[in-house]
Design a protein around this motif. Structure first.
Motif, PDB file in Angstrom:
ATOM      1  N   ALA A  34     -24.848   7.240  69.145  1.00  0.00           N
ATOM      2  CA  ALA A  34     -23.835   7.876  68.304  1.00  0.00           C
ATOM      3  C   ALA A  34     -24.178   9.351  68.153  1.00  0.00           C
ATOM      4  N   GLY A  35     -23.203  10.123  67.777  1.00  0.00           N
ATOM      5  CA  GLY A  35     -23.446  11.532  67.497  1.00  0.00           C
ATOM      6  C   GLY A  35     -23.199  12.431  68.687  1.00  0.00           C
ATOM      7  N   GLN A  60     -29.941  17.959  66.365  1.00  0.00           N
ATOM      8  CA  GLN A  60     -29.424  16.662  65.946  1.00  0.00           C
ATOM      9  C   GLN A  60     -30.577  15.675  65.770  1.00  0.00           C
ATOM     10  N   ALA A  61     -30.337  14.640  64.995  1.00  0.00           N
ATOM     11  CA  ALA A  61     -31.356  13.598  64.798  1.00  0.00           C
ATOM     12  C   ALA A  61     -31.591  12.855  66.100  1.00  0.00           C
ATOM     13  N   THR A  88     -32.827  19.195  78.706  1.00  0.00           N
ATOM     14  CA  THR A  88     -33.413  17.851  78.645  1.00  0.00           C
ATOM     15  C   THR A  88     -34.382  17.677  77.480  1.00  0.00           C
ATOM     16  N   ARG A  89     -34.737  18.784  76.811  1.00  0.00           N
ATOM     17  CA  ARG A  89     -35.735  18.716  75.736  1.00  0.00           C
ATOM     18  C   ARG A  89     -35.140  19.229  74.430  1.00  0.00           C
ATOM     19  N   LYS A  90     -35.813  18.941  73.346  1.00  0.00           N
ATOM     20  CA  LYS A  90     -35.348  19.393  72.031  1.00  0.00           C
ATOM     21  C   LYS A  90     -35.445  20.911  71.887  1.00  0.00           C
ATOM     22  N   GLU A 116     -21.927  20.892  68.238  1.00  0.00           N
ATOM     23  CA  GLU A 116     -21.982  21.928  67.206  1.00  0.00           C
ATOM     24  C   GLU A 116     -22.899  23.014  67.751  1.00  0.00           C
ATOM     25  N   ILE A 117     -22.429  24.262  67.761  1.00  0.00           N
ATOM     26  CA  ILE A 117     -23.216  25.349  68.348  1.00  0.00           C
ATOM     27  C   ILE A 117     -23.335  26.495  67.354  1.00  0.00           C
ATOM     28  N   ARG A 118     -24.577  26.902  67.092  1.00  0.00           N
ATOM     29  CA  ARG A 118     -24.879  28.101  66.294  1.00  0.00           C
ATOM     30  C   ARG A 118     -25.761  28.971  67.172  1.00  0.00           C
ATOM     31  N   PHE A 119     -25.221  30.113  67.607  1.00  0.00           N
ATOM     32  CA  PHE A 119     -25.902  30.904  68.619  1.00  0.00           C
ATOM     33  C   PHE A 119     -25.491  32.358  68.486  1.00  0.00           C
ATOM     34  N   GLY A 120     -26.452  33.274  68.676  1.00  0.00           N
ATOM     35  CA  GLY A 120     -26.129  34.689  68.593  1.00  0.00           C
ATOM     36  C   GLY A 120     -27.246  35.562  69.140  1.00  0.00           C
ATOM     37  N   LYS A 121     -27.025  36.857  69.104  1.00  0.00           N
ATOM     38  CA  LYS A 121     -28.024  37.817  69.586  1.00  0.00           C
ATOM     39  C   LYS A 121     -29.117  37.948  68.547  1.00  0.00           C
ATOM     40  N   ARG A 122     -30.343  38.082  69.027  1.00  0.00           N
ATOM     41  CA  ARG A 122     -31.497  38.251  68.130  1.00  0.00           C
ATOM     42  C   ARG A 122     -32.152  39.585  68.354  1.00  0.00           C
TER      43      ARG A 122
END
Length: 122
Positions: A34-35, A60-61, A88-90, A116-122
């Protein structure tokens, strides 16, 4: 009869949309899990190495999802280059070549993923 005609088309679209050639894996994930992925991270341009450095985490969990991710790289001239990477990894660090600093870097620019995506320039 119509279902048999549509099945190759649906399978083909799944391969394109998900980017996974192993549809048995995709079916197993859909049935057993799920998820959806929750991606968080940022990017920076390293002028010395002429590379875009992207740090991503799956928040995600549970275990990491295995997925193909399109990354859009926008140039000052308005062009958009899309690179596809496999997650493939967390937590992942991705480095992509770029002669000049991009004006923007976006994840999933064509909105193929249910994530769900949270992404930006750092």
């Amino acid at each position: 009869m119509a279902a048999k005609t549509l099945e190759p088309t649906v399978t083909h679209l799944l391969r394109l949309a998900v980017g996974i050639r192993d549809l048995d894996h995709l079916r197993a994930v859909q049935l057993a899990r799920a998820g959806s992925p929750a991606l968080e991270g940022g990017w920076r341009y390293d002028a010395a190495t002429r590379r875009i450095v992207i740090d991503l985490a799956q928040r995600q969990a549970g275990d990491a999802f295995r997925l193909s991710l399109d990354i859009g790289i926008a140039a000052a001239d308005g062009s958009l280059r899309i690179e596809t990477v496999e997650l493939t990894r967390k937590e992942e660090r991705i480095e992509l070549a770029a002669d000049k600093e991009p004006t923007a870097v976006t994840l999933d620019p064509n909105t193929w993923l249910l994530a769900e995506i949270r992404f930006g320039k750092r």
